[in-house]
Design an enzyme around this catalytic site. Structure first.
Site, PDB file in Angstrom:
ATOM      1  N   GLY A 288       0.848  -1.201   0.000  1.00 44.07           N
ATOM      2  CA  GLY A 288       0.000   0.000   0.000  1.00 44.07           C
ATOM      3  C   GLY A 288       0.876   1.241   0.000  1.00 44.07           C
TER       4      GLY A 288
ATOM      5  N   GLY B 262      -0.566   4.557  -1.000  1.00 45.75           N
ATOM      6  CA  GLY B 262      -1.841   4.906  -0.364  1.00 45.75           C
ATOM      7  C   GLY B 262      -1.721   6.035   0.655  1.00 45.75           C
TER       8      GLY B 262
ATOM      9  N   LEU C 148      -2.089   6.073   4.044  1.00 42.30           N
ATOM     10  CA  LEU C 148      -1.302   5.901   5.276  1.00 42.30           C
ATOM     11  C   LEU C 148       0.196   6.084   4.993  1.00 42.30           C
ATOM     12  CD1 LEU C 148      -1.444   5.067   8.303  1.00 42.30           C
ATOM     13  CD2 LEU C 148      -0.945   2.753   7.550  1.00 42.30           C
TER      14      LEU C 148
ATOM     15  N   LYS D  67      -4.200  -1.284  13.291  1.00 37.59           N
ATOM     16  CA  LYS D  67      -5.548  -1.606  13.734  1.00 37.59           C
ATOM     17  C   LYS D  67      -6.529  -1.208  12.631  1.00 37.59           C
ATOM     18  CE  LYS D  67      -6.827   2.622  16.054  1.00 37.59           C
ATOM     19  NZ  LYS D  67      -7.923   2.989  15.207  1.00 37.59           N
TER      20      LYS D  67
ATOM     21  N   HIS E 216      -0.670   3.350  17.879  1.00 39.16           N
ATOM     22  CA  HIS E 216       0.234   4.500  17.967  1.00 39.16           C
ATOM     23  C   HIS E 216       0.180   5.194  19.332  1.00 39.16           C
ATOM     24  CE1 HIS E 216      -3.302   6.962  17.032  1.00 39.16           C
ATOM     25  NE2 HIS E 216      -2.613   8.010  17.408  1.00 39.16           N
TER      26      HIS E 216
ATOM     27  N   LYS F 232       3.415   7.156  22.334  1.00 38.47           N
ATOM     28  CA  LYS F 232       3.455   8.519  22.879  1.00 38.47           C
ATOM     29  C   LYS F 232       4.292   8.534  24.167  1.00 38.47           C
ATOM     30  CE  LYS F 232      -1.160   9.677  21.131  1.00 38.47           C
ATOM     31  NZ  LYS F 232      -1.076  10.790  20.208  1.00 38.47           N
TER      32      LYS F 232
ATOM     33  N   HIS G  13      -7.042   1.955  21.936  1.00 41.15           N
ATOM     34  CA  HIS G  13      -6.335   2.998  22.696  1.00 41.15           C
ATOM     35  C   HIS G  13      -6.802   3.054  24.156  1.00 41.15           C
ATOM     36  CE1 HIS G  13      -5.050   4.022  18.786  1.00 41.15           C
ATOM     37  NE2 HIS G  13      -5.960   4.918  18.473  1.00 41.15           N
TER      38      HIS G  13
ATOM     39  N   LYS H 107     -15.792  12.375  18.828  1.00 37.25           N
ATOM     40  CA  LYS H 107     -15.414  13.341  17.792  1.00 37.25           C
ATOM     41  C   LYS H 107     -16.287  14.576  17.970  1.00 37.25           C
ATOM     42  CE  LYS H 107     -13.023  10.443  14.871  1.00 37.25           C
ATOM     43  NZ  LYS H 107     -11.580  10.462  14.973  1.00 37.25           N
TER      44      LYS H 107
HETATM   45  C1  BG6 Z   1      -6.749   6.792  15.389  1.00 31.36           C
HETATM   46  C2  BG6 Z   1      -8.196   6.827  15.025  1.00 31.36           C
HETATM   47  O1  BG6 Z   1      -6.376   5.525  15.841  1.00 31.36           O
HETATM   48  O2  BG6 Z   1      -6.497   7.732  16.420  1.00 31.36           O
HETATM   49  C3  BG6 Z   1      -8.640   8.217  14.616  1.00 31.36           C
HETATM   50  O3  BG6 Z   1      -8.438   5.929  13.951  1.00 31.36           O
HETATM   51  C4  BG6 Z   1      -8.247   9.216  15.679  1.00 31.36           C
HETATM   52  O4  BG6 Z   1     -10.043   8.272  14.409  1.00 31.36           O
HETATM   53  C5  BG6 Z   1      -6.784   9.068  16.058  1.00 31.36           C
HETATM   54  O5  BG6 Z   1      -8.480  10.524  15.140  1.00 31.36           O
HETATM   55  C6  BG6 Z   1      -6.449   9.933  17.253  1.00 31.36           C
HETATM   56  O6  BG6 Z   1      -5.070   9.872  17.486  1.00 31.36           O
HETATM   57  P1  BG6 Z   1      -4.323  11.047  18.232  1.00 31.36           P
HETATM   58  O7  BG6 Z   1      -2.926  10.595  18.361  1.00 31.36           O
HETATM   59  O8  BG6 Z   1      -4.488  12.261  17.366  1.00 31.36           O
HETATM   60  O9  BG6 Z   1      -5.036  11.202  19.550  1.00 31.36           O
END
Ligand code: BG6
Length: 517
Positions: free
Chosen positions: A35, A38, A40, A174, A204, A208, A266, A366
């Site tokens: 990909g 793409g 990402l 994910k 991810h 952090k 997360h 959101k």
């Molecule tokens: C991603 C989600 O895993 O995390 C997104 O798919 C979300 O929808 C993002 O916006 C938020 O990440 P961060 O690091 O900006 O809090």
């Protein structure tokens, strides 16, 4: 002991500071991006790889092979890389560095469904390794593809033995499955080809700095651990709030919603880091063992408990920072009668000796007023009101791990207001990462890429963890799927979510640390 002055104001200097050697990759590497043409790859991967290269962290001979369809000519792919770096790394865009970076990248046309295309990729890797003078190269396969292609790619890698003939690792984004059943199936498919030690399931959030600091803070300071339990902690709050809507990800979001997008991964990971027991040693397997125990101790909710403890929301139109924004149902590729939740608040319990009776309130959504990601630990009130009713309003001690908008850890304490009498004055003792290490922080993608290149699995999810996380959210998903469309939208964009989210805490005599009320 590393002292601040040594690293202040510069990208950590590898020659001078031995502690930084962990941050640099020395072994030759072939990085394959499925990909590669793409979204990402453009938004995250190429910028992260370029930054590693720019900062000399990718301090080895390396080749990046981007694979996918439609086939892009070298000129077209060069242009793609330039756009990516210009848009997402404009602060470090330097023609001459970018030029040498691009020389290490090649695009090849590859159909994920066609087994023989993988044979061609294999030959390409062998030839590249020959040119690099390595017999068994380190190869990372990064699946930067929509989830429906994962299984096909993995099978085709397996059919060509590409997991065995190279020192191979595979990185997956994910969502890991769509529910427990599909996660188990996906995990079976991967493990038919790769060993668990070769599999890097990326989240991810774990890259952090403040998230990693949670364990360091807990186990590197002796003063908190004795308080870290039901006798001293009143409750825990976790907020993952975003002001953005779903943007151009309507199709993905319709399928996944907030529970699959944020809660299953997360938020579950944050709960685990705050509540897990100390591992016997600070190594990947031991840390991941402790996390899995937390996932297993989370109380599984019945349908009735979900109705009582979980609040679902979907944003209507509203205003954020003075700008009018549309409702979720008017976003591109979203159904006009969509019942996908964009907000969830909930009360969870970790049912073990340490945490029994300590509620963990979580919320995420959101189109909330601003980007705010934090973990807040509220301690119990002192047992006696020694300062009589003048001090009724005394704030409980709170410990805050703030991930966004700033990466900081702070402790709220009560002091005496100067003057006659005993009135409380709240103060904050804070440590702010960005103020302290202005250029030294590694963005999360880069951190995780380095770990994967080094073969460190600590910050990646393990199979049993992923499946246990699904087990926890499945009862919630089942109830969410029955929500009638008339129920939504139930919160205005720019607000802190549906009123039920506030009531969830109010009925326990508590309130969200930040709620705009
Ligand atoms: C991603 C989600 O895993 O995390 C997104 O798919 C979300 O929808 C993002 O916006 C938020 O990440 P961060 O690091 O900006 O809090």
């Amino acid at each position: 002991m590393i002292n601040k002055k040594e690293i202040e104001g510069k990208i950590i200097d590898k020659e001078k500071y031995s502690f930084a050697s962990d941050n640099f990759i020395k072994e030759p590497l072939i990085f394959v991006i499925f990909g590669g043409g793409g979204d990402l790859a453009k938004r995250k991967l190429l910028p992260a790889l370029y930054r590693l290269y720019f900062n000399d962290r990718l301090d080895c001979e390396f080749k990046i092979i981007s694979a996918g369809l439609p086939e892009l000519s070298p000129e077209q792919y060069n242009h793609f890389i330039e756009e990516s770096i210009e848009n997402y790394n404009s602060d470090i865009y330097e023609e001459n560095i970018l030029k040498t970076f691009k020389e290490n990248i090649e695009f090849i046309g590859l159909d994920f469904e066609v087994e023989s295309d993988f044979n061609s990729l294999k030959q390409k890797i062998i030839k590249t390794a020959d040119l690099m003078n390595i017999s068994k190269p380190n190869v990372i396969y990064y699946l930067a593809v929509p989830p429906q292609f994962s299984e096909t790619i993995i099978n085709n890698l397996g059919k060509n033995k590409m997991q065995k003939i190279f020192n191979a690792r595979i990185v997956m984004e994910k969502p890991f499955g769509y529910d427990l059943k599909s996660a188990v199936r996906l995990n079976n498919e991967i493990q038919d080809v790769f060993n668990e030690e070769q599999i890097y399931r990326i989240d991810h959030y774990l890259g952090k700095e403040t998230v990693q600091n949670i364990l360091f803070f807990r186990f590197g300071n002796s003063i908190f651990e004795p308080l870290w339990n039901r006798s001293h902690i009143d409750h825990i709050q976790i907020t993952v709030a975003e002001s953005i809507g779903v943007g151009n990800r309507g199709e993905f979001y319709e399928e996944n919603g907030v529970i699959r997008d944020i809660v299953q991964n997360h938020i579950m990971q944050l709960i685990a880091l705050v509540t897990m027991e100390p591992p016997v040693i600070f190594e990947a397997e031991e840390i991941r063992d402790e996390k899995v125990k937390v996932f297993k101790s989370l109380e599984k909710m019945s349908e009735e408990e979900v109705s009582k403890n979980i609040v679902f929301g979907q944003y209507g139109s509203g205003e954020i920072s003075g700008d009018k924004v549309e409702s979720y149902r008017k976003e591109d590729n979203v159904d006009t009668y969509s019942t996908t939740p964009t907000f969830m608040a909930g009360k969870f319990n970790v049912n073990n000796w340490r945490w029994s009776g300590v509620p963990i309130y979580v919320r995420t959504g959101k189109r909330l007023p601003n980007k705010l990601t934090e973990i807040y630990i509220e301690f119990k009130q002192p047992p006696l009101k020694l300062f009589e009713n003048k001090c009724d309003e005394i704030n409980p001690n709170g410990l805050l791990f703030s991930l966004q908008p700033v990466e900081k850890t702070s402790l709220e304490l009560n002091m005496k207001l100067p003057g006659v009498g005993n009135l409380p004055y709240s103060v904050e003792m804070a440590f702010n990462y960005n103020e302290e290490f202005d250029t030294g922080l590694l963005p999360s993608y880069e951190r995780l890429l380095i770990d994967c290149m080094k073969g460190d699995l600590t910050l990646f999810a393990r199979r049993d963890g992923v499946e246990a996380m699904w087990e926890n959210v499945e009862p919630i998903l089942e109830v969410a799927e029955e929500i009638p469309h008339k129920y939504f939208p139930n919160y205005k964009a720019g607000s802190w979510g549906p009123t039920e989210s506030h009531k969830l805490l109010k009925k326990d005599g508590r309130k969200w640390r930040v709620d705009g009320e």
